[in-house]
Design an enzyme around this catalytic site. Sequence first.
Site, PDB file in Angstrom:
ATOM      1  N   TRP A 353     -11.215  33.005 -37.645  1.00 40.43           N
ATOM      2  CA  TRP A 353     -12.254  33.505 -38.544  1.00 40.43           C
ATOM      3  C   TRP A 353     -12.273  32.699 -39.841  1.00 40.43           C
ATOM      4  O   TRP A 353     -13.331  32.458 -40.426  1.00 40.43           O
ATOM      5  CB  TRP A 353     -11.987  34.983 -38.860  1.00 40.43           C
ATOM      6  CG  TRP A 353     -12.922  35.592 -39.853  1.00 40.43           C
ATOM      7  CD1 TRP A 353     -14.136  36.173 -39.603  1.00 40.43           C
ATOM      8  CD2 TRP A 353     -12.739  35.695 -41.274  1.00 40.43           C
ATOM      9  NE1 TRP A 353     -14.710  36.627 -40.771  1.00 40.43           N
ATOM     10  CE2 TRP A 353     -13.875  36.347 -41.812  1.00 40.43           C
ATOM     11  CE3 TRP A 353     -11.728  35.296 -42.144  1.00 40.43           C
ATOM     12  CZ2 TRP A 353     -14.018  36.607 -43.170  1.00 40.43           C
ATOM     13  CZ3 TRP A 353     -11.859  35.565 -43.508  1.00 40.43           C
ATOM     14  CH2 TRP A 353     -12.994  36.210 -44.002  1.00 40.43           C
ATOM     15  N   HIS A 354     -11.090  32.262 -40.293  1.00 35.63           N
ATOM     16  CA  HIS A 354     -11.012  31.519 -41.549  1.00 35.63           C
ATOM     17  C   HIS A 354     -11.580  30.101 -41.436  1.00 35.63           C
ATOM     18  O   HIS A 354     -11.980  29.529 -42.455  1.00 35.63           O
ATOM     19  CB  HIS A 354      -9.564  31.450 -42.035  1.00 35.63           C
ATOM     20  CG  HIS A 354      -9.082  32.704 -42.682  1.00 35.63           C
ATOM     21  ND1 HIS A 354      -8.551  33.756 -41.970  1.00 35.63           N
ATOM     22  CD2 HIS A 354      -9.067  33.092 -43.987  1.00 35.63           C
ATOM     23  CE1 HIS A 354      -8.224  34.727 -42.802  1.00 35.63           C
ATOM     24  NE2 HIS A 354      -8.539  34.354 -44.027  1.00 35.63           N
ATOM     25  N   GLY A 355     -11.588  29.529 -40.264  1.00 38.98           N
ATOM     26  CA  GLY A 355     -12.129  28.180 -40.156  1.00 38.98           C
ATOM     27  C   GLY A 355     -12.002  27.613 -38.760  1.00 38.98           C
ATOM     28  O   GLY A 355     -11.131  28.015 -37.979  1.00 38.98           O
ATOM     29  N   PHE A 505     -15.575  30.059 -46.115  1.00 39.94           N
ATOM     30  CA  PHE A 505     -15.377  30.889 -44.941  1.00 39.94           C
ATOM     31  C   PHE A 505     -16.529  31.858 -44.718  1.00 39.94           C
ATOM     32  O   PHE A 505     -16.586  32.517 -43.722  1.00 39.94           O
ATOM     33  CB  PHE A 505     -14.059  31.677 -45.038  1.00 39.94           C
ATOM     34  CG  PHE A 505     -12.873  30.781 -45.323  1.00 39.94           C
ATOM     35  CD1 PHE A 505     -12.705  29.612 -44.601  1.00 39.94           C
ATOM     36  CD2 PHE A 505     -11.966  31.100 -46.299  1.00 39.94           C
ATOM     37  CE1 PHE A 505     -11.621  28.785 -44.858  1.00 39.94           C
ATOM     38  CE2 PHE A 505     -10.877  30.286 -46.558  1.00 39.94           C
ATOM     39  CZ  PHE A 505     -10.707  29.123 -45.837  1.00 39.94           C
TER      40      PHE A 505
END
Length: 505
Positions: A353-355, A505
């Site tokens: 989800w962060h990258g 993000f």
Amino acid sequence: MLTLREIFVFSETSPLLFSQYLFIFIFTVMYGVYAFIHDRLNLRSFYLICFGVFFYYRTGGWFFSLLVLSTIYDFYLANAIHHSKSQSKRKLFLIISISINLGLLVFFKYTNYFANLANDIFNTNFHPKNIFYIASNNWFGTHFDISKIVLPVGISFFTFQALSYTIDVYRKHIEPAKNILDYGFFVTYFPQLIAGPIVRAVDFIPQITKKFHLTEREFGHAVFLIMGGFIKKTVISDYISINFVDRVFDDPQLYSGFDNLMAVYGYAIQIYCDFSGYSDMAIGISLLLGFRLPLNFNSPYVSLSITEFWRRWHISLSTWLKDYLYISLGGNRKGKIRTYINLLITMLLGGLWHGAANKFIIWGALHGGALALHKMYLEYVPWAGKQNSKLYNIIAGVVTFHFVCFCWIYFRADDVPSVKMMLSRIFNNFSLPDAMLKAQSYWKVFSFILIGYFLHFIPKRFKLNLEERFSVMPLVLKVGIVAFIIIAAYQVASSEVQPFIYFQF
């Protein structure tokens, strides 16, 4: 002298940030108008929706249309879920909502990553095209570069927020918003729109129908949060980032082991000051508008375990992952082995989800593995959780903090080889004479790092006492202190204000 173009027109090189003079000016004007209309609920909602869309446009450009589109289809899909008597239809509408939201998130955030991964595995040469730019060029005569897939600012945050709404309606935890104006207000509410906290409809939508209420103490609390977040971001985070941390992480091989180690400690406090600073400002600004947002950070580096860390760090995300992913996978209801697997999967997806990069997957896997190991420790070690000696707490705190710092290397480094280079320099190129020399050379930066940790580890009761004293001060004195802090902060800042880390993000 500000021009109308600087105020109203989006610029890729100068997005609108909470910590800019420009935002302070715009918000002051907006709040002046708000003071006259906040008791007229429908007008208040419409006004804040317009400002939210404008704020997103000034921060993320024409992707505000994606936000508007998301508002429309999720509102009607949630209503369809609520009014459908057939369980199969309710599930179908939920699947459609999840598919559209995650589909857009995957397209914008992960298309290039998966394309490059496929090219590496299968030795292909696939180059994805931006289907939205193709449609715009064909329908509206624009000239967008169809080979570029630009990540909309904050898409991960407002996607998770929208998903929580339709899922909660499906689970019958809440009823859908009464009208699209209320739901649009919830989605476009600007203080937390770009980088959280991730707000749930069950907590926020009921506030929309309540009249504006702000006590003198709450006003002091709001201003205290805003100023605290402002200092964290502009004075501490930006300074150590520009003057030390970014330089070392960009070329770790050029620096000694001590430099690399201090960059890791520096990044740990930088990302905390940056992200918690944004959250503090968002919560404070929202409170000035009469709306309460949840706490998002609670001194995470005082944690004595990785489990406690995730109860204190980015609380709105960790609880979202627990309630909508971990529990949906089965949580701890299907046996111990399945529980450990669910923890690992949850954090792997949390990392992704962060990258869209391998380093984020490794970061998530490390945290997921650590959470599973800690759960095993609590279950199988007889004295686990019963130790309460000062020595035990110190050791547990130091181990937890350094594990988190180790994981931050993967989070911040450009790629996995850079992580290996940093670790190699730390363990193979470290000397006390060099450390003493660098401590003298970088004393200003290291002083700001120490100040950051000092502010973080200040006992909560001291912070509350300081806030209490500020809250009861006369308004004129409050204004004077705020003005002094803003002017002093910009004098300390070494360059232009940097974008918030979680904007990516």
